[in-house]
Design an enzyme around this catalytic site. Structure first.
Site: not given
Ligand code: GLN
Length: 531
Positions: A95, A171, A195
Site C-alpha cells: 500500500k 482505504s 481500511s
Molecule cells: N474509512 C475510514 C476513514 O475514512 C477508515 C480509514 C482507515 O482505516 N484508514 O477514516
C-alpha cells in the site's frame, strides 16, 4: 494454472526447495498484472475510457527492476544452498502509505507525489528480508482517508475485480483488489477504522487488523497514531498467518511496538474449534445507518443476505464442535463512528502538520511573499478534499473551547467501547468468549460514485470494523459468501488482545468446512482477461 492461483505458502516451499525459480514466479505476476490491471494511477489522467472501466488499476508504481533483482537474489541464494526465508519468491504489493527505499511513496496525494523514500518501513523490510518480492506500490484513498479508494489523487481509481463498476473498498483498495485479481499473492495494508477489513470483505479476500502495536508503524505515513495498524491481506487464512508471523514483533524504531514474543501462528491452523466459544451480538446485526434518501440516521436490520452468511458460518462452526453464544450485548458499539469521527480527525490534523512545503513533498510553484503564504498555497494545492476536511474538523474539536465537549468526551466513550469487549472476553465473566463473530460491513461493495462525496455515509461503511480499532483488539475479515448481485460478503472475527492465533484457528476451520461451497467456485469478473 498460473502460479498466481497458488497459495503463498506453496510457492515459498517450492522456491526454497529449488523446484521453482523466483524469477519465474515474478514473470507470472507481471503477466497477470498486464492482463488485468490497465494503466497505473497518475496525477494527470485525462479521460477515463471504456477500457479503463473494465480493468483493476491497483497500482500507482510498478517496481519491476527492483522485483527482478530481488528474485534473482533469492534464486542465487537457493542455488548456493542458503535459505532465503519463509516468503522466498512470494510476490507482494505494498500500500502506497509505506515508505519503501528508493521508490515514490505518495500516500495517494499530490502532496507526496514527488517524494522518494530514503528508507524502508519496518514491516516491509521484514517481508523482503524473508524473501518476499515487492512488485510495486498500490493505490489507496488519499492519506488512507476513505472507504472506497476513490479519493486518491492518482486516477483511474482502483476498481473491484469482481465487478469493475463497483469500488474495491478502502482505504487499502489497491491491496485487496490486487490480491483478489492474483496480481501478487499478498499485500500489506493499514487499518485505522477498517481500511484492511472493509476492502478485504468487498474484494472477497482475507484481511487482518492485528492488535495495536503487534506490528511496527515505523515507516508508515501516519493517519491516527493511536489507531493505525499495518496488517496482511491474503487469499486465504494460512497465508495471512504466515505473513503476520514475518511482519510482527518488537522494533526499536517504534516504541509502541509490542515487545511480546511472536507466536508460531501457522501452528494454530492445525487446531480444531471444539469447545471454542463464539459469540454473536444483535448489536452488530441491527445498527444505526443513514437513510439513503433523507440522510437521517435510522436503526435498521442489516441486509438479509449478510445476516444469513453470519448465521450459516456460526452453524458450520457449531457442526465442528464450537459453542455458539447468542445475544452477546455490545451496548456501546453504535458510538464507534461518532467517537472515531472526533478522535481520528484530531490525530489526522496533528499528523498532517509536517506537510508544509519545507521539509519534503510538494511546494507551491506560484509566487509567495512570506512563509505563511507559502504554507497556505502549498497546502491548498497539495492536499485534496479529505485532508482539508479532516484538518478543519480535527482543529475544531480539539480547540481549547470545544475540547472538553468533543475530544475529551470521545476519549471517555472510547474506553467504554473497550470495556464492552473486556466484559465479553473475560474468562471469569458471563460470556467467556474466545471470539465474536459479526459481519465485516453493513453492505456489500457500492458502485463507483454512489457513496463518494457523502462523508457521513462513507464513514458508516466502517461501523462494524471501527470498534476493534478503538479497543485495540485484533480482528480478521474472511470471505463468507457471494451475494445475489455477485459481490463478496465478509465475515469478521474479533478476539482479545494478542489472540491473532484464535482468529487464524477459527478462520481456517471455517475455510476448511466450506471448501466445497458453491460460492467458492465463482470467480472475479476480471478473470475473463486471463486464459
Ligand atoms: N474509512 C475510514 C476513514 O475514512 C477508515 C480509514 C482507515 O482505516 N484508514 O477514516
Amino acid at each position: 494454472m498460473s502460479l498466481m492461483d497458488k497459495t503463498a505458502r506453496s510457492i515459498a516451499e517450492q522456491v526454497r526447495r529449488g523446484e521453482l525459480s523466483a524469477v519465474e514466479v515474478v514473470e507470472d505476476a507481471f503477466e497477470r498484472i498486464s492482463a488485468v490491471d490497465g494503466r497505473p494511477g497518475v496525477l494527470d489522467y485525462g479521460e477515463i475510457s471504456d477500457e479503463d472501466k473494465s480493468k483493476v488499476h491497483a497500482f500507482i508504481t510498478l517496481t519491476k527492476d527492483r522485483a527482478y533483482q530481488q528474485a534473482q537474489d533469492v534464486d542465487r541464494r537457493v542455488s548456493a544452498g542458503e535459505d532465503p526465508g519463509p516468503l522466498a519468491g512470494v510476490p507482494i504489493t505494498v500500500k502506497d502509505i509505506f515508505c519503501v527505499k528508493g521508490t515514490p511513496s505518495t500516500a495517494g496525494s499530490r502532496m507526496l507525489a514527488n517524494f522518494v523514500a530514503p528508507y524502508t518501513a519496518t514491516p516491509v523490510e521484514r517481508l523482503e528480508a524473508a524473501g518476499a518480492i515487492t512488485l510495486g506500490k498500490v493505490n489507496l484513498d488519499e492519506f488512507t482517508y476513505g472507504s472506497s479508494s476513490e479519493s486518491s489523487a492518482f486516477q483511474p481509481a482502483t476498481r473491484n475485480p469482481w465487478h469493475t463498476d463497483y469500488v474495491p473498498g478502502g482505504s487499502s483498495g489497491g491491496s485487496a483488489a490486487a490480491v483478489a485479481a492474483g496480481e501478487g499473492l499478498l499485500s500489506i495494508g493499514t487499518d485505522t477504522g477498517g481500511s484492511i477489513r472493509q476492502p478485504a470483505a468487498f474484494c472477497g479476500v482475507v484481511g487482518l487488523k492485528p492488535t495495536y502495536g503487534r506490528v511496527s508503524r515505523y515507516g508508515l505515513i501516519a493517519f491516527g497514531s493511536s489507531l493505525d495498524c499495518p496488517g496482511p491481506v491474503a487469499r486465504n487464512v494460512g497465508d495471512a498467518a504466515l505473513m503476520l508471523s514475518v511482519m510482527a514483533g518488537e522494533d526499536r524504531c517504534d516504541s509502541t511496538a509490542a515487545t511480546l514474543q511472536v507466536p508460531d501462528y501457522l501452528s494454530s491452523l492445525d487446531k480444531d474449534v471444539r469447545g471454542l466459544r463464539i459469540g454473536i451480538s444483535p448489536d452488530y446485526m441491527r445498527i444505526p445507518y443513514p437513510d439513503l434518501q433523507t440522510g437521517e440516521v435510522v436503526v435498521a436490520d442489516l441486509p438479509e443476505e449478510i445476516r444469513d452468511a453470519i448465521l450459516d458460518a456460526a452453524q458450520a462452526l457449531a457442526d465442528q464442535g464450537a459453542e455458539i453464544v447468542e445475544n452477546v450485548p455490545m451496548p456501546n458499539m453504535s458510538y464507534g463512528i461518532p467517537t472515531y469521527f472526533v478522535i481520528s480527525r484530531v490525530e489526522a490534523a496533528s499528523n498532517l502538520h509536517r506537510f508544509d512545503g519545507v521539509k519534503y513533498g510538494y511546494r507551491t510553484q506560484s509566487e509567495f511573499s512570506d512563509l505563511r503564504e507559502m504554507y497556505r498555497k502549498t497546502r491548498a494545492e497539495g492536499f485534496g478534499l479529505q485532508p482539508k476536511l479532516r484538518i478543519l474538523m480535527g482543529m475544531y474539536v480539539s480547540a481549547a473551547q470545544y475540547s472538553e465537549q468533543y475530544y475529551q468526551r470521545a476519549l471517555k466513550v472510547r474506553s467504554k467501547i473497550r470495556s464492552d469487549f473486556e466484559a465479553v472476553f473475560d474468562p471469569q465473566g458471563a460470556y467467556r468468549l474466545d471470539t465474536l463473530l459479526t459481519p465485516t460491513t453493513p453492505t456489500t461493495a457500492f458502485k463507483l460514485g454512489d457513496v463518494y462525496g457523502d462523508t457521513v455515509l462513507m464513514q458508516y461503511a466502517d461501523q462494524l470494523t471501527v470498534p476493534a480499532n478503538h479497543a485495540g483488539i485484533p480482528a480478521i475479515s474472511i470471505p463468507g459468501g457471494i451475494s445475489s448481485e455477485g459481490l463478496p460478503i465478509g465475515l469478521q472475527f474479533q478476539a482479545p488482545d494478542y489472540r491473532e492465533d484464535t482468529l487464524f484457528q477459527v478462520g481456517h476451520a471455517y475455510e476448511q468446512a466450506t471448501l466445497d461451497a458453491d460460492w467458492r467456485k465463482i470467480k472475479p469478473q476480471v478473470m475473463k482477461f486471463v486464459e
